[in-house]
Each structure stands twice: as C-alpha cells, then as structure tokens.
Design a protein around this motif. Structure first.
Motif, PDB file in Angstrom:
ATOM      1  N   THR A   1       0.848  -1.194   0.000  1.00 50.90           N
ATOM      2  CA  THR A   1       0.000   0.000   0.000  1.00 50.90           C
ATOM      3  C   THR A   1       0.876   1.233   0.000  1.00 50.90           C
ATOM      4  OG1 THR A   1      -1.842   1.137   1.108  1.00 50.90           O
ATOM      5  CG2 THR A   1      -0.217   0.101   2.531  1.00 50.90           C
ATOM      6  N   LEU A   2       0.350   2.323  -0.487  1.00 53.21           N
ATOM      7  CA  LEU A   2       1.055   3.604  -0.403  1.00 53.21           C
ATOM      8  C   LEU A   2       0.020   4.724  -0.357  1.00 53.21           C
ATOM      9  CD1 LEU A   2       0.975   5.073  -3.472  1.00 53.21           C
ATOM     10  CD2 LEU A   2       2.595   3.239  -3.938  1.00 53.21           C
ATOM     11  N   ILE A   3       0.374   5.758   0.416  1.00 51.70           N
ATOM     12  CA  ILE A   3      -0.521   6.905   0.611  1.00 51.70           C
ATOM     13  C   ILE A   3       0.301   8.181   0.438  1.00 51.70           C
ATOM     14  CG2 ILE A   3      -2.039   8.083   2.253  1.00 51.70           C
ATOM     15  CD1 ILE A   3      -2.613   5.402   3.563  1.00 51.70           C
TER      16      ILE A   3
ATOM     17  N   ASP B   1      -0.911   9.511   8.136  1.00 58.00           N
ATOM     18  CA  ASP B   1      -0.912   9.763   9.593  1.00 58.00           C
ATOM     19  C   ASP B   1      -2.275  10.195  10.133  1.00 58.00           C
ATOM     20  OD1 ASP B   1       1.813   9.089  10.032  1.00 58.00           O
ATOM     21  OD2 ASP B   1       2.401  11.009   9.148  1.00 58.00           O
ATOM     22  N   ARG B   2      -3.338   9.727   9.517  1.00 57.34           N
ATOM     23  CA  ARG B   2      -4.685   9.989  10.038  1.00 57.34           C
ATOM     24  C   ARG B   2      -5.486   8.706  10.177  1.00 57.34           C
ATOM     25  NH1 ARG B   2      -7.725  12.597   6.734  1.00 57.34           N
ATOM     26  NH2 ARG B   2      -6.333  12.824   4.963  1.00 57.34           N
ATOM     27  N   GLY B   3      -4.779   7.577  10.204  1.00 60.73           N
ATOM     28  CA  GLY B   3      -5.458   6.305  10.427  1.00 60.73           C
ATOM     29  C   GLY B   3      -5.969   5.629   9.167  1.00 60.73           C
TER      30      GLY B   3
ATOM     31  N   GLY C   1      -4.282   4.391   6.537  1.00 61.40           N
ATOM     32  CA  GLY C   1      -3.522   3.199   6.139  1.00 61.40           C
ATOM     33  C   GLY C   1      -3.855   1.994   7.000  1.00 61.40           C
ATOM     34  N   THR C   2      -4.025   2.227   8.299  1.00 58.74           N
ATOM     35  CA  THR C   2      -4.379   1.119   9.197  1.00 58.74           C
ATOM     36  C   THR C   2      -5.748   0.560   8.832  1.00 58.74           C
ATOM     37  OG1 THR C   2      -3.099   2.133  10.983  1.00 58.74           O
ATOM     38  CG2 THR C   2      -4.742   0.496  11.635  1.00 58.74           C
TER      39      THR C   2
ATOM     40  N   ASN D   1      11.419   2.020   7.683  1.00 63.10           N
ATOM     41  CA  ASN D   1      10.018   2.439   7.609  1.00 63.10           C
ATOM     42  C   ASN D   1       9.221   1.898   8.809  1.00 63.10           C
ATOM     43  OD1 ASN D   1       7.556   3.411   6.744  1.00 63.10           O
ATOM     44  ND2 ASN D   1       7.583   2.344   4.769  1.00 63.10           N
TER      45      ASN D   1
ATOM     46  N   ARG E   1       6.976   3.229  10.641  1.00 63.97           N
ATOM     47  CA  ARG E   1       5.534   3.534  10.612  1.00 63.97           C
ATOM     48  C   ARG E   1       4.775   2.435   9.872  1.00 63.97           C
ATOM     49  NH1 ARG E   1       4.076   8.963   7.762  1.00 63.97           N
ATOM     50  NH2 ARG E   1       5.203   7.897   6.111  1.00 63.97           N
TER      51      ARG E   1
ATOM     52  N   HIS F   1       4.606  -0.721  11.885  1.00 55.84           N
ATOM     53  CA  HIS F   1       3.632  -0.591  12.974  1.00 55.84           C
ATOM     54  C   HIS F   1       2.204  -0.781  12.447  1.00 55.84           C
ATOM     55  CE1 HIS F   1       1.964   0.938  16.743  1.00 55.84           C
ATOM     56  NE2 HIS F   1       1.172   1.700  16.019  1.00 55.84           N
TER      57      HIS F   1
ATOM     58  N   ARG G   1      -0.498  -3.681  13.487  1.00 54.34           N
ATOM     59  CA  ARG G   1      -1.847  -3.381  14.005  1.00 54.34           C
ATOM     60  C   ARG G   1      -2.932  -4.084  13.192  1.00 54.34           C
ATOM     61  NH1 ARG G   1      -3.868   2.155  15.603  1.00 54.34           N
ATOM     62  NH2 ARG G   1      -5.284   0.785  16.678  1.00 54.34           N
TER      63      ARG G   1
HETATM   64  C1  LIG Z   1       2.790   3.385   5.578  1.00 54.35           C
HETATM   65  C2  LIG Z   1       1.435   3.982   5.345  1.00 54.35           C
HETATM   66  C3  LIG Z   1       0.590   3.117   4.427  1.00 54.35           C
HETATM   67  C4  LIG Z   1       0.705   4.089   6.690  1.00 54.35           C
HETATM   68  O1  LIG Z   1      -0.548   4.668   6.519  1.00 54.35           O
HETATM   69  P1  LIG Z   1      -0.968   5.946   7.409  1.00 54.35           P
HETATM   70  O2  LIG Z   1      -2.379   6.253   7.099  1.00 54.35           O
HETATM   71  O3  LIG Z   1       0.008   7.031   7.211  1.00 54.35           O
HETATM   72  O4  LIG Z   1      -0.825   5.353   8.872  1.00 54.35           O
HETATM   73  P2  LIG Z   1      -1.861   5.438  10.094  1.00 54.35           P
HETATM   74  O5  LIG Z   1      -2.199   6.877  10.335  1.00 54.35           O
HETATM   75  O6  LIG Z   1      -2.984   4.496   9.858  1.00 54.35           O
HETATM   76  O7  LIG Z   1      -1.003   4.838  11.284  1.00 54.35           O
HETATM   77  C5  LIG Z   1       0.284   5.295  11.551  1.00 54.35           C
HETATM   78  C6  LIG Z   1       0.739   4.609  12.812  1.00 54.35           C
HETATM   79  O8  LIG Z   1       2.157   4.578  12.813  1.00 54.35           O
HETATM   80  C7  LIG Z   1       2.621   5.181  13.999  1.00 54.35           C
HETATM   81  N1  LIG Z   1       3.897   5.797  13.636  1.00 54.35           N
HETATM   82  C8  LIG Z   1       4.109   6.927  12.959  1.00 54.35           C
HETATM   83  N2  LIG Z   1       5.434   7.123  12.812  1.00 54.35           N
HETATM   84  C9  LIG Z   1       6.047   6.076  13.423  1.00 54.35           C
HETATM   85  C10 LIG Z   1       7.397   5.696  13.621  1.00 54.35           C
HETATM   86  N3  LIG Z   1       8.396   6.467  13.170  1.00 54.35           N
HETATM   87  N4  LIG Z   1       7.658   4.553  14.286  1.00 54.35           N
HETATM   88  C11 LIG Z   1       6.669   3.768  14.752  1.00 54.35           C
HETATM   89  N5  LIG Z   1       5.355   4.081  14.602  1.00 54.35           N
HETATM   90  C12 LIG Z   1       5.060   5.219  13.941  1.00 54.35           C
HETATM   91  C13 LIG Z   1       1.531   6.149  14.403  1.00 54.35           C
HETATM   92  O9  LIG Z   1       1.603   6.454  15.773  1.00 54.35           O
HETATM   93  C14 LIG Z   1       0.306   5.327  14.059  1.00 54.35           C
HETATM   94  O10 LIG Z   1       0.092   4.315  15.013  1.00 54.35           O
HETATM   95  P3  LIG Z   1      -1.133   4.373  16.082  1.00 54.35           P
HETATM   96  O11 LIG Z   1      -2.374   4.487  15.267  1.00 54.35           O
HETATM   97  O12 LIG Z   1      -1.001   3.067  16.812  1.00 54.35           O
HETATM   98  O13 LIG Z   1      -0.882   5.582  16.899  1.00 54.35           O
HETATM   99  C15 LIG Z   1       1.555   5.419   4.746  1.00 54.35           C
HETATM  100  O14 LIG Z   1       2.130   6.294   5.701  1.00 54.35           O
HETATM  101  C16 LIG Z   1       2.374   5.449   3.461  1.00 54.35           C
HETATM  102  O15 LIG Z   1       1.909   5.031   2.433  1.00 54.35           O
HETATM  103  N6  LIG Z   1       3.604   5.980   3.547  1.00 54.35           N
HETATM  104  C17 LIG Z   1       4.455   6.172   2.361  1.00 54.35           C
HETATM  105  C18 LIG Z   1       4.718   4.915   1.542  1.00 54.35           C
HETATM  106  C19 LIG Z   1       4.954   3.687   2.392  1.00 54.35           C
HETATM  107  O16 LIG Z   1       5.655   3.717   3.380  1.00 54.35           O
HETATM  108  N7  LIG Z   1       4.351   2.591   1.952  1.00 54.35           N
HETATM  109  C20 LIG Z   1       4.554   1.301   2.588  1.00 54.35           C
HETATM  110  C21 LIG Z   1       5.689   0.617   1.958  1.00 54.35           C
HETATM  111  S1  LIG Z   1       5.993  -0.962   2.733  1.00 54.35           S
END
Ligand SMILES: CC(C)(COP(=O)(O)OP(=O)(O)OC[C@H]1O[C@@H](n2cnc3c(N)ncnc32)[C@H](O)[C@@H]1OP(=O)(O)O)[C@@H](O)C(=O)NCCC(=O)NCCS
Length: 199
Positions: A108-110, A116-118, A120-121, A148, A150, A153, A157
């Motif tokens: 997935t990618l966003i 960071d608004r939930g 992706g989860t 990576n 985030r 994590h 979840r």
């Molecule tokens: C990875 C990705 C899909 C996550 O989706 P998102 O909507 O941003 O993430 P969410 O808001 O649902 O959740 C983020 C969680 O990570 C946690 N988090 C954020 N930065 C963090 C870090 N540096 N270390 C650990 N946890 C972290 C947040 O606290 C949150 O957890 P919580 O809900 O338990 O508090 C999105 O950020 C993304 O696409 N990023 C760019 C491309 C990418 O990384 N793709 C995945 C390749 S494997």
C-alpha cells in the motif's frame, strides 16, 4: 486466466473507501507517485536526489496500467479514498498470487494528503478482512524496509507478524538496508476474531 480477484469490490470503513480506480482517482495518482516519501519508502528510487522533481503527471503507460486493473483476476488494485474529502490519496494492492500456495503479496502507499490519520491502518484491515472472507487465500505476505517503522507498525496493528529479515537487501543513498518480511495467515485472522485485543 482465473484468479481469486475476478470480482472487484468496494470496501468501506469509517475513514476510507477502497474502490476500483475511476478516472479522477487515476489523475490523483500522478502526484501521489511523485511524492518524495512514497518514492523513498517504496523503493522506487535509489537516492534522495531522485525523489525530487518527479513529474506529477502520469505517463501514458502508467495511466494505461491503472485503466486496466479491473481486468486482472489474479490481482486486486484498489484506489484508497479519504472519505472526508472523497479524494483518492493512495492505493492498496494484492499481487503475486500463487494458486498452488493460496498466497499473495500486499502493498500500500498513501500520498502526503492522506498520511498519519489512520487511513492506512483501516485500509489494511479492510483488505485483510476481504481476503479471508471473500477468497480462499491462506497467506498474505509483505516486505517493508527497515527504515520504515511507521509502515511496520501499521501492518502489525492489522495483524501481520514479523517473520524475518532479508539482510542488506536494498541500497539507498549508498547505505545498505534490511528488508523485513511479515505475513498473516488465515488461522491468525480467525484467532484474532475469536480473541480480540484493544485497538
Ligand atoms: C505506511 C502507510 C501506508 C501508513 O498509513 P498511514 O495512514 O500514514 O498510517 P496510520 O495513520 O494508519 O497509522 C500510523 C501509525 O504509525 C505510527 N507511527 C508513525 N510514525 C512512526 C514511527 N516512526 N515509528 C513507529 N510508529 C510510527 C503512528 O503512531 C500510528 O500508530 P497508532 O495508530 O497506533 O498511533 C503510509 O504512511 C504510506 O503510504 N507511507 C508512504 C509509503 C509507504 O511507506 N508505503 C509502505 C511501503 S511498505
């Protein structure tokens, strides 16, 4: 070719809708795929310099790619819609289906507007729920770069388990990075439903 993803669902959660790509969603993917963080964390480029100044307009080949996703029974590519705006902010994908092993890969990618608004989860949970309720898949796996946390994590979840690492499997800005391998099995998912934890 047949496959478990012949039907293309629309999946709805509180914050996210996942749906087959519509023309406006494809237009939005240009800026999302050009986002420096997306480029770096998906391994699309090898240097920080390359993350800059990418075109936010899809080339004809990539546009055609998105236009033909609904015709692919062996994979599921869905636009990730932020329900608060109705705009496409990313994508969620099952690919690399193995019929013999009843397994596939997830990614997935966003883009910046949706992170960071939930979203992706929730999207990942919706995809996993769909896979284990509407298909016969037994295993979903994914790779995530060690730089990576985030994403890792978010996958945890959603029920994915750490399996191991491919050491120094990726090089970025001249630094060798491990790739973490995670998976979720059908039995894990059923177990989680029987014994739910908080969050
Ligand atoms: C990875 C990705 C899909 C996550 O989706 P998102 O909507 O941003 O993430 P969410 O808001 O649902 O959740 C983020 C969680 O990570 C946690 N988090 C954020 N930065 C963090 C870090 N540096 N270390 C650990 N946890 C972290 C947040 O606290 C949150 O957890 P919580 O809900 O338990 O508090 C999105 O950020 C993304 O696409 N990023 C760019 C491309 C990418 O990384 N793709 C995945 C390749 S494997």
């Amino acid at each position: 070719m047949n496959g478990p993803f012949e039907l293309k669902p629309t999946l709805r959660g509180d914050r996210v809708e996942l749906r087959p790509f519509q023309p406006a969603d494809i237009d939005a993917m240009g800026a999302i795929l050009a986002d420096p963080e997306v480029l770096r964390l998906t391994g699309s480029v090898r240097t920080s310099a390359e993350t800059l100044h990418q075109s936010a307009t899809l080339d004809a080949e990539t546009r055609r790619w998105y236009e033909t996703r609904a015709e692919q029974p062996d994979r599921l590519d869905l636009a990730l819609i932020d329900r608060s705006t109705g705009h496409c902010v990313g994508e969620a994908v099952f690919n690399e289906w193995s019929e013999a092993d009843q397994s596939c890969n997830y990614r997935t990618l966003i883009g910046a507007a949706g992170r960071d608004r939930g979203l992706g989860t929730e999207a990942t949970k919706l995809m996993v729920d769909y896979a284990f309720s509407a298909t016969d898949l037994n295993r979903i796996e994914l790779d995530v770069y060690d730089f990576n946390p985030r994403a890792r994590h978010v996958y945890e979840r959603a029920g994915f388990t750490y399996e191991g690492r491919k050491r120094q499997a990726f090089t970025f800005d001249g630094t060798r990075i491990d790739t973490v391998v995670m998976s979720i099995l059908r039995q894990d998912h059923i177990g989680a439903a029987l014994h739910p934890t908080q969050g």
